[in-house]
Design a protein around this motif. Sequence first.
Motif, PDB file in Angstrom:
ATOM      1  N   ALA A  38       0.830  -1.212   0.000  1.00  0.00           N
ATOM      2  CA  ALA A  38       0.000   0.000   0.000  1.00  0.00           C
ATOM      3  C   ALA A  38       0.860   1.255   0.000  1.00  0.00           C
ATOM      4  O   ALA A  38       0.504   2.259  -0.632  1.00  0.00           O
ATOM      5  CB  ALA A  38      -0.944  -0.006   1.201  1.00  0.00           C
ATOM      6  N   VAL A  39       1.999   1.220   0.696  1.00  0.00           N
ATOM      7  CA  VAL A  39       2.938   2.347   0.677  1.00  0.00           C
ATOM      8  C   VAL A  39       3.485   2.533  -0.740  1.00  0.00           C
ATOM      9  O   VAL A  39       3.533   3.648  -1.261  1.00  0.00           O
ATOM     10  CB  VAL A  39       4.090   2.142   1.681  1.00  0.00           C
ATOM     11  N   THR A  40       3.870   1.430  -1.365  1.00  0.00           N
ATOM     12  CA  THR A  40       4.391   1.476  -2.732  1.00  0.00           C
ATOM     13  C   THR A  40       3.335   2.039  -3.681  1.00  0.00           C
ATOM     14  O   THR A  40       3.642   2.886  -4.531  1.00  0.00           O
ATOM     15  CB  THR A  40       4.836   0.073  -3.175  1.00  0.00           C
ATOM     16  N   ALA A  41       2.088   1.615  -3.513  1.00  0.00           N
ATOM     17  CA  ALA A  41       0.996   2.123  -4.352  1.00  0.00           C
ATOM     18  C   ALA A  41       0.797   3.621  -4.112  1.00  0.00           C
ATOM     19  O   ALA A  41       0.590   4.387  -5.064  1.00  0.00           O
ATOM     20  CB  ALA A  41      -0.288   1.351  -4.070  1.00  0.00           C
ATOM     21  N   HIS A  42       0.861   4.047  -2.852  1.00  0.00           N
ATOM     22  CA  HIS A  42       0.718   5.471  -2.527  1.00  0.00           C
ATOM     23  C   HIS A  42       1.787   6.298  -3.227  1.00  0.00           C
ATOM     24  O   HIS A  42       1.498   7.337  -3.815  1.00  0.00           O
ATOM     25  CB  HIS A  42       0.804   5.662  -1.010  1.00  0.00           C
ATOM     26  N   ARG A  43       3.007   5.820  -3.172  1.00  0.00           N
ATOM     27  CA  ARG A  43       4.127   6.568  -3.764  1.00  0.00           C
ATOM     28  C   ARG A  43       4.060   6.630  -5.285  1.00  0.00           C
ATOM     29  O   ARG A  43       4.718   7.471  -5.891  1.00  0.00           O
ATOM     30  CB  ARG A  43       5.443   5.969  -3.294  1.00  0.00           C
ATOM     31  N   ALA A  44       3.259   5.762  -5.900  1.00  0.00           N
ATOM     32  CA  ALA A  44       3.110   5.753  -7.360  1.00  0.00           C
ATOM     33  C   ALA A  44       1.956   6.632  -7.839  1.00  0.00           C
ATOM     34  O   ALA A  44       1.818   6.853  -9.042  1.00  0.00           O
ATOM     35  CB  ALA A  44       2.904   4.322  -7.849  1.00  0.00           C
ATOM     36  N   THR A  45       1.156   7.163  -6.920  1.00  0.00           N
ATOM     37  CA  THR A  45      -0.015   7.955  -7.324  1.00  0.00           C
ATOM     38  C   THR A  45       0.407   9.303  -7.911  1.00  0.00           C
ATOM     39  O   THR A  45       1.450   9.853  -7.549  1.00  0.00           O
ATOM     40  CB  THR A  45      -0.945   8.216  -6.125  1.00  0.00           C
ATOM     41  N   PRO A  46      -0.417   9.858  -8.785  1.00  0.00           N
ATOM     42  CA  PRO A  46      -0.117  11.188  -9.332  1.00  0.00           C
ATOM     43  C   PRO A  46      -0.031  12.264  -8.245  1.00  0.00           C
ATOM     44  O   PRO A  46       0.829  13.145  -8.327  1.00  0.00           O
ATOM     45  CB  PRO A  46      -1.280  11.458 -10.280  1.00  0.00           C
ATOM     46  N   HIS A  47      -0.884  12.199  -7.213  1.00  0.00           N
ATOM     47  CA  HIS A  47      -0.835  13.243  -6.178  1.00  0.00           C
ATOM     48  C   HIS A  47       0.455  13.162  -5.370  1.00  0.00           C
ATOM     49  O   HIS A  47       1.014  14.188  -5.009  1.00  0.00           O
ATOM     50  CB  HIS A  47      -2.084  13.231  -5.279  1.00  0.00           C
ATOM     51  N   PHE A  48       0.961  11.950  -5.115  1.00  0.00           N
ATOM     52  CA  PHE A  48       2.230  11.857  -4.399  1.00  0.00           C
ATOM     53  C   PHE A  48       3.386  12.308  -5.287  1.00  0.00           C
ATOM     54  O   PHE A  48       4.296  13.000  -4.822  1.00  0.00           O
ATOM     55  CB  PHE A  48       2.490  10.433  -3.883  1.00  0.00           C
ATOM     56  N   GLN A  49       3.366  11.948  -6.546  1.00  0.00           N
ATOM     57  CA  GLN A  49       4.429  12.359  -7.468  1.00  0.00           C
ATOM     58  C   GLN A  49       4.464  13.881  -7.610  1.00  0.00           C
ATOM     59  O   GLN A  49       5.541  14.488  -7.661  1.00  0.00           O
ATOM     60  CB  GLN A  49       4.260  11.672  -8.826  1.00  0.00           C
ATOM     61  N   ASP A  50       3.291  14.520  -7.647  1.00  0.00           N
ATOM     62  CA  ASP A  50       3.222  15.983  -7.692  1.00  0.00           C
ATOM     63  C   ASP A  50       3.803  16.580  -6.413  1.00  0.00           C
ATOM     64  O   ASP A  50       4.608  17.516  -6.458  1.00  0.00           O
ATOM     65  CB  ASP A  50       1.778  16.436  -7.890  1.00  0.00           C
ATOM     66  N   TYR A  51       3.397  16.033  -5.271  1.00  0.00           N
ATOM     67  CA  TYR A  51       3.922  16.471  -3.965  1.00  0.00           C
ATOM     68  C   TYR A  51       5.449  16.359  -3.950  1.00  0.00           C
ATOM     69  O   TYR A  51       6.144  17.295  -3.565  1.00  0.00           O
ATOM     70  CB  TYR A  51       3.286  15.612  -2.869  1.00  0.00           C
ATOM     71  N   LEU A  52       5.961  15.216  -4.382  1.00  0.00           N
ATOM     72  CA  LEU A  52       7.403  14.984  -4.376  1.00  0.00           C
ATOM     73  C   LEU A  52       8.141  15.986  -5.258  1.00  0.00           C
ATOM     74  O   LEU A  52       9.219  16.461  -4.896  1.00  0.00           O
ATOM     75  CB  LEU A  52       7.665  13.555  -4.861  1.00  0.00           C
ATOM     76  N   SER A  53       7.539  16.358  -6.376  1.00  0.00           N
ATOM     77  CA  SER A  53       8.195  17.308  -7.289  1.00  0.00           C
ATOM     78  C   SER A  53       8.190  18.735  -6.741  1.00  0.00           C
ATOM     79  O   SER A  53       8.999  19.552  -7.162  1.00  0.00           O
ATOM     80  CB  SER A  53       7.510  17.277  -8.661  1.00  0.00           C
ATOM     81  N   ARG A  54       7.303  19.038  -5.778  1.00  0.00           N
ATOM     82  CA  ARG A  54       7.154  20.408  -5.277  1.00  0.00           C
ATOM     83  C   ARG A  54       7.673  20.622  -3.858  1.00  0.00           C
ATOM     84  O   ARG A  54       7.971  21.757  -3.476  1.00  0.00           O
ATOM     85  CB  ARG A  54       5.679  20.802  -5.358  1.00  0.00           C
ATOM     86  N   ILE A  55       7.787  19.567  -3.061  1.00  0.00           N
ATOM     87  CA  ILE A  55       8.081  19.732  -1.640  1.00  0.00           C
ATOM     88  C   ILE A  55       9.436  20.401  -1.396  1.00  0.00           C
ATOM     89  O   ILE A  55       9.585  21.205  -0.477  1.00  0.00           O
ATOM     90  CB  ILE A  55       7.961  18.392  -0.874  1.00  0.00           C
TER      91      ILE A  55
END
Length: 98
Positions: free
Chosen positions: A64-81
Amino acid sequence: MPHPVKIVAVLTALPGQVQALKALLDGMLTPSRAEAGNLRYDLWQDQADPARFVLDELYVDQAAVTAHRATPHFQDYLSRIGDVAERSAFVLDPLAVT
C-alpha cells in the motif's frame, strides 16, 4: 505475513513558505485518505513552531505504501516539496502497538 506500515514525515517550511507548504499538504489529504490501502492520513502543526508540520500516515502493508508513492498526487507532492520545505520521513514497522 504482511503488517501495517507507519510513516511519519516532519516538514519545516522554508522562510516565507508556510502557507504554500500548508496548501500542498492540505491537497494530499483527500486523495491519500481515499487510497484502498490507507488506514490513516493525518496532518498536524507544531504549537511551538507553526512552520513545522507532521504527517502521520498508516497503511495496511508495504504494498500500500508502494501504491501510494506511485499515485499522481504523491508524485506531484514529491516534485514540489523541495521548493517549500525541509523534509524528514521515517518508515516504521510495529513492535509493540495496540
